[in-house]
Design an enzyme around this catalytic site. Structure first.
Site, PDB file in Angstrom:
ATOM      1  N   GLY A   1       0.811  -1.222   0.000  1.00 38.81           N
ATOM      2  CA  GLY A   1       0.000   0.000   0.000  1.00 38.81           C
ATOM      3  C   GLY A   1       0.833   1.256   0.000  1.00 38.81           C
TER       4      GLY A   1
ATOM      5  N   PRO B   1      -7.191  -0.165  10.060  1.00 44.24           N
ATOM      6  CA  PRO B   1      -8.244   0.858  10.128  1.00 44.24           C
ATOM      7  C   PRO B   1      -8.959   0.865  11.480  1.00 44.24           C
ATOM      8  CG  PRO B   1      -9.024  -1.051   8.901  1.00 44.24           C
ATOM      9  CD  PRO B   1      -7.577  -1.312   9.236  1.00 44.24           C
TER      10      PRO B   1
ATOM     11  N   GLU C   1       6.405   3.975  10.631  1.00 40.22           N
ATOM     12  CA  GLU C   1       6.769   4.823   9.485  1.00 40.22           C
ATOM     13  C   GLU C   1       6.239   6.242   9.713  1.00 40.22           C
ATOM     14  OE1 GLU C   1       8.829   4.212   6.919  1.00 40.22           O
ATOM     15  OE2 GLU C   1       8.474   6.356   6.841  1.00 40.22           O
TER      16      GLU C   1
ATOM     17  N   ALA D   1       3.354  10.887  17.978  1.00 39.35           N
ATOM     18  CA  ALA D   1       3.776  11.851  16.941  1.00 39.35           C
ATOM     19  C   ALA D   1       2.559  12.311  16.139  1.00 39.35           C
ATOM     20  CB  ALA D   1       4.821  11.217  16.034  1.00 39.35           C
TER      21      ALA D   1
ATOM     22  N   ALA E   1      -3.697  26.868   8.960  1.00 38.09           N
ATOM     23  CA  ALA E   1      -5.130  26.653   9.205  1.00 38.09           C
ATOM     24  C   ALA E   1      -5.742  26.042   7.950  1.00 38.09           C
ATOM     25  CB  ALA E   1      -5.804  27.974   9.520  1.00 38.09           C
TER      26      ALA E   1
ATOM     27  N   GLY F   1      -7.324  15.714   7.127  1.00 39.29           N
ATOM     28  CA  GLY F   1      -7.874  14.445   6.657  1.00 39.29           C
ATOM     29  C   GLY F   1      -6.758  13.432   6.608  1.00 39.29           C
TER      30      GLY F   1
ATOM     31  N   CYS G   1      -4.751   8.520   8.638  1.00 43.09           N
ATOM     32  CA  CYS G   1      -4.113   8.186   9.912  1.00 43.09           C
ATOM     33  C   CYS G   1      -4.401   9.088  11.102  1.00 43.09           C
ATOM     34  CB  CYS G   1      -2.621   8.067   9.706  1.00 43.09           C
ATOM     35  SG  CYS G   1      -2.252   6.610   8.715  1.00 43.09           S
TER      36      CYS G   1
ATOM     37  N   PHE H   1      -7.149  14.467   0.209  1.00 38.08           N
ATOM     38  CA  PHE H   1      -7.092  15.028   1.578  1.00 38.08           C
ATOM     39  C   PHE H   1      -5.987  16.052   1.736  1.00 38.08           C
ATOM     40  CE2 PHE H   1      -3.521  13.272   4.044  1.00 38.08           C
ATOM     41  CZ  PHE H   1      -3.067  12.247   3.233  1.00 38.08           C
TER      42      PHE H   1
ATOM     43  N   ARG I   1      -8.796   9.279   1.595  1.00 32.83           N
ATOM     44  CA  ARG I   1      -9.295   8.750   2.869  1.00 32.83           C
ATOM     45  C   ARG I   1      -9.475   9.879   3.894  1.00 32.83           C
ATOM     46  NH1 ARG I   1      -5.228   3.706   3.520  1.00 32.83           N
ATOM     47  NH2 ARG I   1      -3.775   5.232   2.689  1.00 32.83           N
TER      48      ARG I   1
HETATM   49  N1  LIG Z   1      -0.708   6.035   4.536  1.00 32.51           N
HETATM   50  C1  LIG Z   1       0.285   6.615   5.183  1.00 32.51           C
HETATM   51  O1  LIG Z   1       0.774   7.679   4.779  1.00 32.51           O
HETATM   52  C2  LIG Z   1       0.860   6.017   6.407  1.00 32.51           C
HETATM   53  C3  LIG Z   1       0.328   4.857   6.967  1.00 32.51           C
HETATM   54  N2  LIG Z   1       0.890   4.297   8.088  1.00 32.51           N
HETATM   55  C4  LIG Z   1       0.394   3.034   8.617  1.00 32.51           C
HETATM   56  O2  LIG Z   1       0.860   1.976   7.764  1.00 32.51           O
HETATM   57  C5  LIG Z   1      -0.112   0.927   7.692  1.00 32.51           C
HETATM   58  C6  LIG Z   1      -0.461   0.666   6.228  1.00 32.51           C
HETATM   59  O3  LIG Z   1      -1.074   1.830   5.714  1.00 32.51           O
HETATM   60  P1  LIG Z   1      -1.309   2.025   4.153  1.00 32.51           P
HETATM   61  O4  LIG Z   1      -0.105   1.540   3.414  1.00 32.51           O
HETATM   62  O5  LIG Z   1      -1.785   3.402   3.973  1.00 32.51           O
HETATM   63  O6  LIG Z   1      -2.501   0.980   3.918  1.00 32.51           O
HETATM   64  P2  LIG Z   1      -3.060   0.430   2.545  1.00 32.51           P
HETATM   65  O7  LIG Z   1      -4.466   0.056   2.777  1.00 32.51           O
HETATM   66  O8  LIG Z   1      -2.708   1.374   1.438  1.00 32.51           O
HETATM   67  O9  LIG Z   1      -2.190  -0.890   2.284  1.00 32.51           O
HETATM   68  C7  LIG Z   1      -2.280  -2.042   3.045  1.00 32.51           C
HETATM   69  C8  LIG Z   1      -2.187  -3.249   2.105  1.00 32.51           C
HETATM   70  O10 LIG Z   1      -2.075  -4.439   2.874  1.00 32.51           O
HETATM   71  C9  LIG Z   1      -2.710  -5.477   2.157  1.00 32.51           C
HETATM   72  N3  LIG Z   1      -2.983  -6.589   3.058  1.00 32.51           N
HETATM   73  C10 LIG Z   1      -3.838  -6.604   4.120  1.00 32.51           C
HETATM   74  N4  LIG Z   1      -3.770  -7.799   4.734  1.00 32.51           N
HETATM   75  C11 LIG Z   1      -2.884  -8.555   4.049  1.00 32.51           C
HETATM   76  C12 LIG Z   1      -2.383  -9.870   4.208  1.00 32.51           C
HETATM   77  N5  LIG Z   1      -2.787 -10.652   5.212  1.00 32.51           N
HETATM   78  N6  LIG Z   1      -1.494 -10.342   3.307  1.00 32.51           N
HETATM   79  C13 LIG Z   1      -1.070  -9.555   2.283  1.00 32.51           C
HETATM   80  N7  LIG Z   1      -1.492  -8.301   2.092  1.00 32.51           N
HETATM   81  C14 LIG Z   1      -2.378  -7.799   2.974  1.00 32.51           C
HETATM   82  C15 LIG Z   1      -3.943  -4.822   1.579  1.00 32.51           C
HETATM   83  O11 LIG Z   1      -4.435  -5.549   0.481  1.00 32.51           O
HETATM   84  C16 LIG Z   1      -3.400  -3.427   1.188  1.00 32.51           C
HETATM   85  O12 LIG Z   1      -2.997  -3.387  -0.160  1.00 32.51           O
HETATM   86  C17 LIG Z   1      -1.282   1.379   8.555  1.00 32.51           C
HETATM   87  O13 LIG Z   1      -1.127   0.822   9.835  1.00 32.51           O
HETATM   88  C18 LIG Z   1      -1.115   2.888   8.636  1.00 32.51           C
HETATM   89  O14 LIG Z   1      -1.632   3.397   9.836  1.00 32.51           O
HETATM   90  C19 LIG Z   1       1.996   4.848   8.666  1.00 32.51           C
HETATM   91  C20 LIG Z   1       2.567   5.980   8.159  1.00 32.51           C
HETATM   92  C21 LIG Z   1       2.048   6.655   6.994  1.00 32.51           C
HETATM   93  O1  LIG Z   2       0.903   8.069   9.997  1.00 30.76           O
HETATM   94  C1  LIG Z   2       0.639   8.617   8.957  1.00 30.76           C
HETATM   95  O2  LIG Z   2      -0.196   8.230   8.146  1.00 30.76           O
HETATM   96  C2  LIG Z   2       1.295   9.905   8.582  1.00 30.76           C
HETATM   97  O3  LIG Z   2       0.335  10.945   8.908  1.00 30.76           O
HETATM   98  C3  LIG Z   2       0.744  12.247   8.541  1.00 30.76           C
HETATM   99  O4  LIG Z   2       0.980  12.312   7.140  1.00 30.76           O
HETATM  100  P1  LIG Z   2      -0.212  12.513   6.076  1.00 30.76           P
HETATM  101  O5  LIG Z   2      -1.515  12.218   6.711  1.00 30.76           O
HETATM  102  O6  LIG Z   2       0.184  11.744   4.880  1.00 30.76           O
HETATM  103  O7  LIG Z   2      -0.144  14.047   5.666  1.00 30.76           O
HETATM  104  P2  LIG Z   2       0.084  15.404   6.488  1.00 30.76           P
HETATM  105  O8  LIG Z   2       0.970  16.259   5.709  1.00 30.76           O
HETATM  106  O9  LIG Z   2       0.453  15.157   7.879  1.00 30.76           O
HETATM  107  O10 LIG Z   2      -1.362  16.060   6.432  1.00 30.76           O
HETATM  108  C4  LIG Z   2      -2.453  15.514   7.145  1.00 30.76           C
HETATM  109  C5  LIG Z   2      -3.637  16.434   7.047  1.00 30.76           C
HETATM  110  O11 LIG Z   2      -3.405  17.629   7.798  1.00 30.76           O
HETATM  111  C6  LIG Z   2      -3.616  18.772   6.984  1.00 30.76           C
HETATM  112  N1  LIG Z   2      -2.695  19.842   7.443  1.00 30.76           N
HETATM  113  C7  LIG Z   2      -1.361  19.612   7.542  1.00 30.76           C
HETATM  114  C8  LIG Z   2      -0.516  20.602   7.990  1.00 30.76           C
HETATM  115  C9  LIG Z   2      -1.031  21.847   8.366  1.00 30.76           C
HETATM  116  O12 LIG Z   2      -0.322  22.788   8.787  1.00 30.76           O
HETATM  117  N2  LIG Z   2      -2.373  22.053   8.254  1.00 30.76           N
HETATM  118  C10 LIG Z   2      -3.215  21.063   7.808  1.00 30.76           C
HETATM  119  O13 LIG Z   2      -4.440  21.282   7.742  1.00 30.76           O
HETATM  120  C11 LIG Z   2      -3.336  18.299   5.569  1.00 30.76           C
HETATM  121  O14 LIG Z   2      -3.929  19.107   4.619  1.00 30.76           O
HETATM  122  C12 LIG Z   2      -3.933  16.903   5.618  1.00 30.76           C
HETATM  123  O15 LIG Z   2      -5.317  16.941   5.414  1.00 30.76           O
HETATM  124  C13 LIG Z   2       2.069  12.586   9.245  1.00 30.76           C
HETATM  125  O16 LIG Z   2       2.511  13.867   8.808  1.00 30.76           O
HETATM  126  C14 LIG Z   2       3.134  11.544   8.942  1.00 30.76           C
HETATM  127  O17 LIG Z   2       4.319  11.822   9.685  1.00 30.76           O
HETATM  128  C15 LIG Z   2       2.598  10.165   9.325  1.00 30.76           C
HETATM  129  O18 LIG Z   2       3.543   9.171   8.984  1.00 30.76           O
END
Ligand SMILES: NC(=O)C1=CN([C@@H]2O[C@H](COP(=O)(O)OP(=O)(O)OC[C@H]3O[C@@H](n4cnc5c(N)ncnc54)[C@H](O)[C@@H]3O)[C@@H](O)[C@H]2O)C=CC1
Ligand SMILES: O=C(O)[C@H]1O[C@H](OP(=O)(O)OP(=O)(O)OC[C@H]2O[C@@H](n3ccc(=O)[nH]c3=O)[C@H](O)[C@@H]2O)[C@H](O)[C@@H](O)[C@@H]1O
Length: 473
Positions: A15, A96, A165, A227, A272, A277, A280, A342, A350
């Site tokens: 993902g 989720p 991450e 964080a 602001a 969104g 996470c 978002f 999301r």
């Molecule tokens: N999206 C982001 O920017 C960030 C997300 N995270 C965390 O990282 C984790 C993953 O997030 P995303 O990559 O955004 O999720 P995502 O939904 O984009 O990807 C997860 C993937 O895992 C796969 N999957 C689920 N169960 C599986 C299994 N048993 N075997 C093989 N594949 C499987 C799904 O099909 C999906 O493609 C979450 O815990 C999230 O909170 C952390 C930092 C940043």
């Molecule tokens: O765990 C996660 O998923 C990630 O969540 C956020 O990253 P992300 O959600 O991808 O994007 P951000 O840049 O943090 O923005 C989040 C939301 O806050 C909003 N935002 C951000 C900054 C700001 O000053 N004001 C504001 O409204 C953005 O528009 C967005 O909707 C964190 O910044 C990452 O460090 C973390 O790894």
């Protein structure tokens, strides 16, 4: 004992995190074979697509995948083979918010983590380092260890690490190339520390040593939730102040600038907005709220819950401002919503604030034109259908039109709402937009993007988040 050498990595979950993170590891570590596996065939096919139509939009990702794919980076649906081959496995599956059962609406759904862990236990024939990459509640590593140890074969040992991450979408590749820090949590046993050193060695191929922080397992897990909670808290704080600005004539940009100049506070993350969104922030704070409640710490839970409550208030406050300004009714009026993702530079929708705004406009029986430069139309329809599960999609389609340019979206509209800060919205020809809109023409800037004075001069009434309305001159 000789340090553990990592030569084969498997990442479960292709993902937004697993894909970019492990693609960068492959790029920076050509001596390591990296296989990213996922159950989702369409996603894996997109990662493997000959013309690099990757499943996620992320600046710079394309180049990384082009350089490493087929060399030492592979994408596959063969989860078992990936597990079997690897000496280090990242678990990067989705976590989720639970939709039903105990903790519904707050707790993280750990089902995907558990299934992936069970699969590792079932398939592994040799010892593995298992790394939590997903964001999980504090002490999840303990459950993973229990599952792995209860199901492992003789001579297989599993060492569990937490390596949350911190990348943000839209800047994922830059964040991964030059992270503020890499955090690795391990048990403080010799085996735990050895596993930690092995993973630190992988990152050490490009991340300076002083940026690789090693801590205890539970601290690492909690630091990730902390964080995100503190980042979101800053946005809710500045958004709360934006409401005071609108009521008093103070300007939120000036306030943020003045406050952020204090080196103890710092200037980042004080923009602001129409509300945060993304997949996470809300999920992780609710997770922290649930954790606090489970630990019988209701005051702590309430404190963090407020961050999410303020965000909801901000979104609702903004849509109310649109209705109030358009003479208390938007029924039958056309609203152009610019941006659906978002945040800018991602196609991810999301928890996008745009979804809430559009739902509010729909319930006021307005017509809505939507334009976003990256989000696929199917995704927009799916999000709108999910937001209004009782409304048939044909009814939604009577009210909502998806457009292929900002200009097209603004035609015959009464108001333009900027929901995402896409750079291209800075380059809109506002004179032309004005000429094609119904009058009086309104702009509602939820992202502090437009030049208020310039637009006011053209004839628009401009409403910007955190500023009082600018009347036409
Ligand atoms: N999206 C982001 O920017 C960030 C997300 N995270 C965390 O990282 C984790 C993953 O997030 P995303 O990559 O955004 O999720 P995502 O939904 O984009 O990807 C997860 C993937 O895992 C796969 N999957 C689920 N169960 C599986 C299994 N048993 N075997 C093989 N594949 C499987 C799904 O099909 C999906 O493609 C979450 O815990 C999230 O909170 C952390 C930092 C940043
Ligand atoms: O765990 C996660 O998923 C990630 O969540 C956020 O990253 P992300 O959600 O991808 O994007 P951000 O840049 O943090 O923005 C989040 C939301 O806050 C909003 N935002 C951000 C900054 C700001 O000053 N004001 C504001 O409204 C953005 O528009 C967005 O909707 C964190 O910044 C990452 O460090 C973390 O790894």
């Amino acid at each position: 004992m000789a340090p553990i050498k990592v030569t084969k990595i498997c990442c479960i979950g292709a993902g937004y995190v697993g894909g970019p993170t492990c693609a960068v590891i492959a790029l920076k570590c050509p001596h390591i074979k990296v296989t990213i596996v996922d159950l989702n065939q369409a996603r894996v096919d997109a990662w493997n697509s000959p013309d690099f139509q990757l499943p996620i939009y992320e600046p710079g990702l394309d180049e990384v995948v082009r350089a490493a794919r087929g060399r030492n980076l592979f994408f596959s649906t063969d989860v078992d083979k990936g597990i079997e081959e690897a000496d280090l496995i990242f678990v990067s599956v989705n976590t989720p918010t639970k939709k039903s059962g105990v903790g519904a609406g707050f707790a993280a759904d750990l089902n995907y983590v558990e299934l992936a862990t069970r699969r590792i236990a079932t398939v592994a024939n040799s010892s593995k380092i298992v790394v939590e990459k997903s964001t999980v509640p504090c002490r999840t590593a303990e459950s993973m260890r229990t599952i792995l140890e209860a199901n492992s074969k003789p001579n297989c040992r599993f060492d569990i690490l937490s390596n949350p991450e911190f990348l943000a979408e839209g800047t994922a590749i830059a964040d991964l190339f030059k992270p503020d820090r890499v955090l690795i949590g391990s048990l403080q046993t010799q085996e735990g520390l050895d596993a930690c050193a092995a993973l630190a060695g992988v990152y050490g191929n490009w991340v300076p040593k002083d940026r690789i922080l090693t801590v205890g397992l539970w601290s690492s897990e909690l630091s990730k939730l902390a964080a995100n909670a503190m980042l979101a808290q800053r946005i809710s704080s500045i958004n709360a102040l934006s409401a005071i600005c609108e009521a008093t004539g103070a300007n939120i940009d000036e306030v943020a600038h003045a406050v952020g100049y204090d080196s103890r506070i710092g200037p980042k993350f004080l923009k602001a907005s129409v509300g945060f969104g993304g997949s996470c922030f809300q999920k992780d704070i609710l997770n922290l709220v649930y954790l606090s409640e489970s630990l019988h710490l209701p005051e702590v839970a309430n404190y963090w819950r407020q961050v999410v409550d303020m965000n909801e208030y901000q979104k609702r406050r903004f849509s109310k401002r649109v209705v109030d300004t358009l003479f208390n009714t938007i029924t039958g009026k056309r609203i152009a919503v610019l941006g659906f993702a978002f945040k800018a530079d991602t196609g991810d929708t999301r928890e996008s604030a745009a979804i809430t705004l559009i739902k509010d406009f729909q319930s006021e029986r307005a017509f809505v034109n939507i334009y976003d430069p990256q989000v696929p139309h199917d995704q927009i329809w799916a999000d709108l259908a999910e937001a209004s599960p009782l409304t048939p999609i044909d009814t939604i389609k009577k009210q909502v039109t998806i457009c292929s340019s900002a200009m097209e979206a603004c035609k015959n509209a009464e108001a333009v709402v900027i929901a995402t800060e896409w750079k291209e919205f800075n380059e809109i020809n506002w004179e032309e937009v004005y000429a094609h809109m119904n009058k009086p023409a309104f702009v509602f800037d939820g992202r502090l993007l437009v030049d208020e004075k310039k637009l006011t001069k053209i004839g628009f009434t401009v409403n910007t988040i955190g500023r009082p309305a600018q009347e036409r001159v």
